[in-house]
Design an enzyme around this catalytic site. Structure first.
Site, mmCIF file in Angstrom:
data_model
loop_
_atom_site.group_PDB
_atom_site.id
_atom_site.type_symbol
_atom_site.label_atom_id
_atom_site.label_comp_id
_atom_site.label_asym_id
_atom_site.label_seq_id
_atom_site.Cartn_x
_atom_site.Cartn_y
_atom_site.Cartn_z
ATOM 1 N N TYR A 36 -1.841 9.456 -11.178
ATOM 2 C CA TYR A 36 -1.198 8.459 -10.316
ATOM 3 C C TYR A 36 -2.222 7.427 -9.844
ATOM 4 O O TYR A 36 -2.014 6.215 -9.990
ATOM 5 C CB TYR A 36 -0.570 9.169 -9.118
ATOM 6 C CG TYR A 36 0.216 8.282 -8.180
ATOM 7 C CD1 TYR A 36 1.399 7.667 -8.588
ATOM 8 C CD2 TYR A 36 -0.210 8.081 -6.871
ATOM 9 C CE1 TYR A 36 2.121 6.868 -7.713
ATOM 10 C CE2 TYR A 36 0.517 7.291 -5.994
ATOM 11 C CZ TYR A 36 1.682 6.690 -6.408
ATOM 12 O OH TYR A 36 2.397 5.904 -5.533
ATOM 13 N N LYS A 85 -2.275 3.481 -10.991
ATOM 14 C CA LYS A 85 -2.067 2.386 -10.037
ATOM 15 C C LYS A 85 -3.285 1.461 -9.993
ATOM 16 O O LYS A 85 -3.144 0.250 -9.825
ATOM 17 C CB LYS A 85 -1.776 2.948 -8.643
ATOM 18 C CG LYS A 85 -0.398 3.600 -8.517
ATOM 19 C CD LYS A 85 0.733 2.583 -8.538
ATOM 20 C CE LYS A 85 2.081 3.214 -8.237
ATOM 21 N NZ LYS A 85 3.196 2.264 -8.295
#
Ligand code: UDP
Length: 287
Positions: free
Chosen positions: A117, A121
């Site tokens: 994650y 990002k």
């Protein structure tokens, strides 16, 4: 709105039924994205967001942060639309600077479980800046800190729904580690207001750089459990300590000076008020 519903649910869109200005497309943006007619703004909010979900879907999370973001940026470039990237406080990892200012580069474990994650990002931010620099796309990046409110999934594993669910069922509240780690919780309407302001703001110099949005009211998870217990009147609820997940950030609190200067934004909803609205929503689900 485009969603493959990997973690979302159509019942969250029910209030838009009959609205001729709303359309839902069931599609995975990691595989491509096109829209007929003009586009003003592309909001890229696509991604699993709960640690429980992104650890369950690691490859999908990496794909949507990379390919999904690229497809959204390509659409913005083709349509000469503005582009807003929903990034995250996870870009700061387990931060060594506190509170976190946008200029802090972060402390992320690039090969740990959360990296699917965090790094996705961070890549999203990098490719957004590259499209801004090389293709002159009018881009915005918001770094979203812990947000809660109605329409969260009761079973998404995040601490707000988890504690409310446990208190509703009369089960012990599962505090990971000793509960000394901190978070700062922002009510959803405040976040939406901040995102809307950033999306609509004039393209002044520097607007393309990340903006933190979150509520700087920091609280330890152990104390947060007590707040939930008190608000729900669950005075005999027990606390059960479970192992702290790997790389769980020890402290998190946004510095929101930039959002204030740029957007005149600050959160309005106090924690207890937002939690009451959220608890009422979850109670309604279990009726
Ligand atoms: N947490 C907890 N019990 C739970 C779920 C989460 O103690 O049942 C802790 C978790 O370890 C973290 C904090 O609550 O320190 C916030 O977790 P969440 O998954 O909501 O979001 P994160 O900030 O980690 O992305």
């Amino acid at each position: 709105m485009v969603d493959n519903l990997i973690t979302g649910a159509t019942r969250n869109l029910a209030h838009n039924q009959g609205n001729s200005r709303f359309a839902f497309v069931h599609q995975n943006v990691s595989e491509g994205l096109d829209v007929d007619g003009p586009v003003d703004i592309v909001f890229n909010l696509a991604s699993p967001a709960s640690p429980f979900d992104y650890l369950k879907y690691p490859l999908e999370t990496l794909a949507v942060g990379s390919e999904g973001t690229r497809h959204c940026l390509e659409l913005a470039r083709r349509k000469k639309a503005r582009f807003l990237m929903a990034s995250t406080s996870e870009c700061y990892g387990d931060p060594l600077e506190h509170p976190q200012v946008e200029t802090y580069w972060g402390h992320v474990n690039p090969v740990g479980p959360r990296s699917v994650y965090d790094e996705a990002k961070r890549f999203s931010e990098a490719i957004t800046m590259a499209y801004h620099r090389t293709c002159a796309v009018d881009t915005r990046i918001v770094r979203i800190f812990n947000t809660y409110g109605p329409r969260m999934k009761l079973k998404d594993g995040r601490v707000v729904p988890a504690f409310v669910d446990q208190a509703l069922r009369g089960e012990p509240l599962t505090v990971f580690g000793d509960g000394s780690q901190t978070r700062s919780f922002c009510y959803v309407s405040d976040l939406v207001d901040g995102i809307a302001r950033l999306a609509m703001a004039d393209p002044v110099p520097g607007i393309q750089y990340p903006v933190n949005l979150g509520n700087p009211n920091e609280i330890s998870i152990r104390r947060f459990a007590d707040v939930i217990i008190a608000l729900m009147g669950a005075t005999d609820a027990r606390i059960e300590h479970k192992p702290l997940p790997k790389d769980d950030p020890k402290q998190r609190c946004p510095d929101i000076t930039r959002a204030g200067q740029l957007l005149g934004w600050k959160p309005k909803v106090p924690l207890e008020e937002g939690l009451k609205l959220t608890i009422d929503y979850f109670k309604g689900l279990s009726d």
